[in-house]
Design an enzyme around this catalytic site. Structure first.
Site, PDB file in Angstrom:
ATOM      1  N   ASN A   1      27.287   8.576  19.611  1.00 19.60           N
ATOM      2  CA  ASN A   1      26.845   7.314  18.992  1.00 19.60           C
ATOM      3  C   ASN A   1      26.540   6.236  20.035  1.00 19.60           C
ATOM      4  O   ASN A   1      26.106   5.147  19.686  1.00 19.60           O
ATOM      5  CB  ASN A   1      27.858   6.825  17.937  1.00 19.60           C
ATOM      6  CG  ASN A   1      29.133   6.253  18.530  1.00 19.60           C
ATOM      7  OD1 ASN A   1      29.241   6.058  19.745  1.00 19.60           O
ATOM      8  ND2 ASN A   1      30.111   5.967  17.678  1.00 19.60           N
ATOM      9  N   LYS A   2      26.731   6.541  21.330  1.00 24.78           N
ATOM     10  CA  LYS A   2      26.505   5.520  22.357  1.00 24.78           C
ATOM     11  C   LYS A   2      25.013   5.421  22.707  1.00 24.78           C
ATOM     12  O   LYS A   2      24.210   6.227  22.261  1.00 24.78           O
ATOM     13  CB  LYS A   2      27.332   5.854  23.606  1.00 24.78           C
ATOM     14  CG  LYS A   2      28.839   5.888  23.322  1.00 24.78           C
ATOM     15  CD  LYS A   2      29.337   4.554  22.803  1.00 24.78           C
ATOM     16  CE  LYS A   2      30.844   4.485  22.642  1.00 24.78           C
ATOM     17  NZ  LYS A   2      31.383   5.269  21.514  1.00 24.78           N
ATOM     18  N   ASN A   3      24.666   4.430  23.553  1.00 31.73           N
ATOM     19  CA  ASN A   3      23.229   4.185  23.793  1.00 31.73           C
ATOM     20  C   ASN A   3      22.559   5.321  24.553  1.00 31.73           C
ATOM     21  O   ASN A   3      21.359   5.521  24.427  1.00 31.73           O
ATOM     22  CB  ASN A   3      23.039   2.839  24.491  1.00 31.73           C
ATOM     23  CG  ASN A   3      23.397   1.682  23.562  1.00 31.73           C
ATOM     24  OD1 ASN A   3      24.262   1.832  22.702  1.00 31.73           O
ATOM     25  ND2 ASN A   3      22.735   0.551  23.701  1.00 31.73           N
TER      26      ASN A   3
END
Ligand SMILES: Cc1ncc(COP(=O)(O)O)c(C=O)c1O
Length: 381
Positions: free
Chosen positions: A183-185
């Site tokens: 879910n991180k960039n």
């Protein structure tokens, strides 16, 4: 016509990366090897040339930073009650005591003005979090740490690509920990990176990463510290290498979508209802998440029911996060409801809306229309 489900988040992985992963799988070397080294070099370049080591999570990175700093039983580490529980679990993991401090209601990050008062002779470090990617005031943080002789472990799990006054997070400071969870960039599927101060710390990080082992020559082996099993695979590192070149375009897209959220949510009706928006920052944050705070006491519907109605309309939402100090493990340490009224109110009412690079402004419109309809239909009169 049925509309497709809009998840809270979704990684964007290009075909070149998928083919690159297949190449690694065919190469005969799939665990930590040349791709890990390549990723570390690329991340070091992105962090101003500071030493960077990669790991299989953005949790063990913080635990290892604390171990390198010599923090353990009898020590205290100051942190925020509003984060993923990993942030404070690592403090317990090394045998130290987490000391929570109230958050700022606007930034939703650790209130640095209140940190000073929480420092005791046992305090060894400050472990702040850049919630949703919005950076904690680094000038104030590092000035305070320097003045009080404390180490800093920046939980920058969510702020890869964010900036503080023009300087990219990770290029300065003390320990900086990033996560590459999906879910991180950018992602390595699971994984994380730790930015260190010098080669001595980098060598120690390597030892803690893999059973404490130090090899010399072809057959020499020594173990001087108790390490764990935290190494990243080359398969995962290849995913990260394919993600890194997209960081700026991903973050620019996130910014554009965040602007669309502000345009649609910043209305007199929603303002009158008391819906709280995040700080409208378009220079520093990487817009890892877009989080609103529902107006407590002004609605006849619970947050869970708002989420259920959004879900029924085909839109995913999330809670990031419940207050850490109120989890059973932390209550057993003496923390209790009422300790941090600002954090507790925000944690009870915060709601994360979908935000990821493959979304369109039309998706944002759909989210806001749905949310506004639910809130207006359930306003307390
Ligand atoms: C603020 C924060 N800290 C720590 C972590 C831990 O990262 P990981 O899931 O890679 O262990 C996360 C990831 O969700 C996070 O959001």
């Amino acid at each position: 016509m049925s509309v497709p489900y809009l998840p809270l988040t979704r990684p964007t992985i290009d075909e070149e990366t998928i083919n690159g992963v297949a190449d690694v799988l065919r190469s005969g070397w799939i665990t930590s090897g040349p791709k890990v080294k390549e990723l570390e070099a690329a991340l070091a370049a992105a962090c101003g040339g500071r030493p960077v080591r990669v790991f299989n999570s953005g949790t063990c990175t913080m635990e290892i930073a604390l171990r390198i700093a010599g923090i353990g039983p009898g020590h205290e580490v100051i942190t925020t009650p509003l984060s993923w529980v990993a942030t404070s679990n690592v403090i317990l993991e090394v045998g130290a005591r987490p000391v929570f401090v109230e958050i700022d209601p606007v930034t939703r990050n650790l209130d640095l003005a209140r940190v000073e008062a929480a420092i005791t002779p046992a305090t060894r470090a400050i472990l702040p979090v850049d919630l949703a990617g919005l950076p904690v005031d680094r000038d104030r943080l590092h000035a305070l740490a320097r003045a009080r002789g404390l180490r800093v472990v920046e939980d920058a799990a969510q702020s890869f690509g964010s900036h503080w006054r023009g300087r990219r997070i990770g290029t300065f400071g003390d320990f900086v920990s990033f996560s590459f969870h999906p879910n991180k960039n950018i992602t390595t599927i699971e994984g994380g990176a730790l930015v260190l101060n010098d080669e001595r710390e980098a060598k120690l990080a390597e030892q803690y990463r893999l059973q404490g082992v130090v090899r010399t020559g072809l057959d020499g082996m020594e173990v001087e510290v108790v390490g764990g099993k935290f190494n990243l695979t080359d398969v995962a590192a290849r995913v990260g290498l394919g993600q890194l070149p997209h960081l700026e375009t991903f973050n620019a897209r996130r910014r554009e979508l965040a602007r669309a959220y502000f345009q649609l949510l910043d209305t007199p009706a929603l303002r009158a209802l008391g819906l709280e928006l995040p700080p409208a920052d378009f220079t520093q944050t990487n817009w890892h998440m877009f989080q609103v705070v529902l107006p407590e006491g002004r609605l006849t519907i619970s947050r869970a029911d708002v989420m259920a109605k959004m879900q029924a309309a085909g839109i995913g939402t999330g809670v990031h996060y419940p207050a850490i100090h109120l989890f059973a493990v932390y209550r057993r340490l003496g923390w209790k409801p009422g300790d941090f009224p600002i954090a507790e109110r925000i944690c009870r009412n915060i709601l994360t809306l979908p935000l990821f690079p493959a979304m369109t402004p039309a998706d944002v419109e759909r989210v806001v229309e749905q949310l506004a309809e639910i809130l207006q239909a359930h306003r307390r009169t």
